[in-house]
Design an enzyme around this catalytic site. Structure first.
Site, short mmCIF file in Angstrom:
data_model
loop_
_atom_site.label_atom_id
_atom_site.label_comp_id
_atom_site.label_asym_id
_atom_site.label_seq_id
_atom_site.Cartn_x
_atom_site.Cartn_y
_atom_site.Cartn_z
NE ARG A 154 -4.07 -2.05 1.92
CZ ARG A 154 -5.14 -2.20 2.68
NH1 ARG A 154 -5.37 -1.35 3.65
NH2 ARG A 154 -5.97 -3.19 2.49
CG ASP A 194 -14.24 6.16 7.40
OD1 ASP A 194 -14.84 5.07 7.38
OD2 ASP A 194 -12.98 6.24 7.30
C1 LIG Z 1 -14.08 -2.22 6.67
S1 LIG Z 1 -14.72 -0.58 6.65
C2 LIG Z 1 -16.35 -0.88 7.30
C3 LIG Z 1 -17.39 -0.03 6.62
C4 LIG Z 1 -18.84 -0.29 7.07
N1 LIG Z 1 -19.03 0.06 8.46
C5 LIG Z 1 -19.24 -1.71 6.83
O1 LIG Z 1 -19.39 -2.49 7.78
O2 LIG Z 1 -19.41 -2.09 5.66
C6 LIG Z 1 -13.86 0.12 8.05
C7 LIG Z 1 -13.84 1.64 8.03
O3 LIG Z 1 -13.36 2.09 9.31
C8 LIG Z 1 -12.61 3.27 9.10
N2 LIG Z 1 -11.74 3.48 10.27
C9 LIG Z 1 -10.61 2.83 10.63
N3 LIG Z 1 -10.11 3.35 11.76
C10 LIG Z 1 -10.94 4.35 12.13
C11 LIG Z 1 -10.94 5.27 13.21
N4 LIG Z 1 -9.97 5.28 14.14
N5 LIG Z 1 -11.95 6.18 13.27
C12 LIG Z 1 -12.94 6.20 12.34
N6 LIG Z 1 -12.98 5.36 11.29
C13 LIG Z 1 -11.99 4.44 11.19
C14 LIG Z 1 -11.85 2.99 7.81
O4 LIG Z 1 -11.40 4.17 7.20
C15 LIG Z 1 -12.89 2.22 6.98
O5 LIG Z 1 -13.58 3.06 6.11
#
Ligand SMILES: C[S@@+](CC[C@H](N)C(=O)[O-])C[C@H]1O[C@@H](n2cnc3c(N)ncnc32)[C@H](O)[C@@H]1O
Length: 286
Positions: free
Chosen positions: A45, A156
């Site tokens: 990445r 996010d």
């Molecule tokens: C795998 S996606 C899940 C999306 C959705 N909630 C779903 O279940 O389909 C995880 C998301 O968490 C966000 N994320 C990771 N660490 C985070 C943090 N500390 N605060 C807010 N968002 C975060 C990432 O940017 C990503 O978009």
């Protein structure tokens, strides 16, 4: 980019020490654990950032990101977070949650006047590219009508996913998870029929507000207390203590009786929180 530089980037390896620096930063800043098994993923990445910045080694990249004298360091730290986070999502992902919402949660809220005289507030707390909050908006619009009194807040940590979420443009392939009837109601086809793109209709887009929020922040400063919170497929990346602290903070923004949905492989087992189980991975605020 010249062939020599391309060659250089592809033969470069992230050293253990460099991986350790990234690991510590991402853990402290975003809560995300990066065990050694993720080293190749991180290397791949970050290689994209080397290309974008015309750098030839990971060492140069780390110097650039963490050099306090570098005026671009802050911006590149945000790019690094965007690069490392996993954003996989789908419309109607884990569909039984949306059935539970429609069959159990919304009728109870409707009895208390929510969605009508009282605004029903829902928060998608790691919303990625928007599929989850738009799914929630569709489900609420199906229940209360698109003019119903509800609002979806979506946040996010990653700016790039929020930008895509705000545009609300998806490939037809991505939209396959949306039931046919709902597609007809809530999606617009691109004027260019060959583009293979669809967009969420403006009346539904207006129901959703996006903002950047790091769940690691001490305070979330949300504008309202929520009736429903979706925090799915994000705490899985955090260690147990961080999960506990984050869910604890989320509870502060939940009204009494409000519902919390976690991802199917996530749990609050062993955590002392003001939550009680309604169904597997669904909880209500005591
Ligand atoms: C795998 S996606 C899940 C999306 C959705 N909630 C779903 O279940 O389909 C995880 C998301 O968490 C966000 N994320 C990771 N660490 C985070 C943090 N500390 N605060 C807010 N968002 C975060 C990432 O940017 C990503 O978009």
């Amino acid at each position: 980019m010249d062939a020599e530089l391309m060659h250089d980037i592809y033969t470069q390896k992230l050293t253990s020490e460099e991986f350790g620096i990234i690991q510590t930063y991402i853990q402290e800043k975003c809560g995300i654990r990066l065990p050694l098994t993720k080293k190749d993923m991180v290397e791949g990445r970050i290689r994209k950032r080397l290309k974008a910045l015309n750098l030839s080694t990971y060492g140069e990249y780390i110097a650039l990101v963490f050099d306090s004298a570098n005026p671009d360091a802050d911006r590149e730290q945000l790019n690094l977070i965007d690069t490392i986070t996993t954003n996989k999502t789908d419309f109607f992902r884990e569909p039984n949650h949306f059935e539970f919402l429609t069959q159990k949660v919304l009728p109870a809220l409707e009895k208390q006047g929510y969605g009508m005289e009282n605004t029903l507030n829902v928060w998608s707390s790691a919303c990625s590219t928007g599929e989850e909050p738009y799914t929630l908006a569709m489900v609420l619009a199906e229940y209360f009508g698109v003019k119903g009194n509800f609002r979806v807040y979506a946040s996010d940590i990653s700016y790039s996913v929020l930008e895509r979420a705000t545009k609300a443009v998806y490939t037809e392939e991505k939209a396959l998870g949306i039931p046919h009837e709902l597609k007809k109601k809530y999606l617009l086809r691109s004027k260019d029929q060959t583009s293979g793109l669809v967009r969420i209709r403006p009346e539904l887009r207006q129901k959703v507000s996006f903002g950047r929020l790091n769940l690691m922040n001490d305070n979330y400063n949300l504008p309202v207390e929520m009736n429903v919170v979706f925090c799915r497929n994000v705490i899985i990346y955090f260690n147990h203590q961080t999960q506990y602290e984050i869910i604890g903070k989320i509870c502060h923004y939940m009204l009494k009786g409000a519902c919390l949905f976690l991802g199917h492989s996530e749990s609050i087992h062993g955590m002392d929180l003001p939550l009680s189980t309604m169904a597997p991975t669904v909880f209500y605020r005591i």
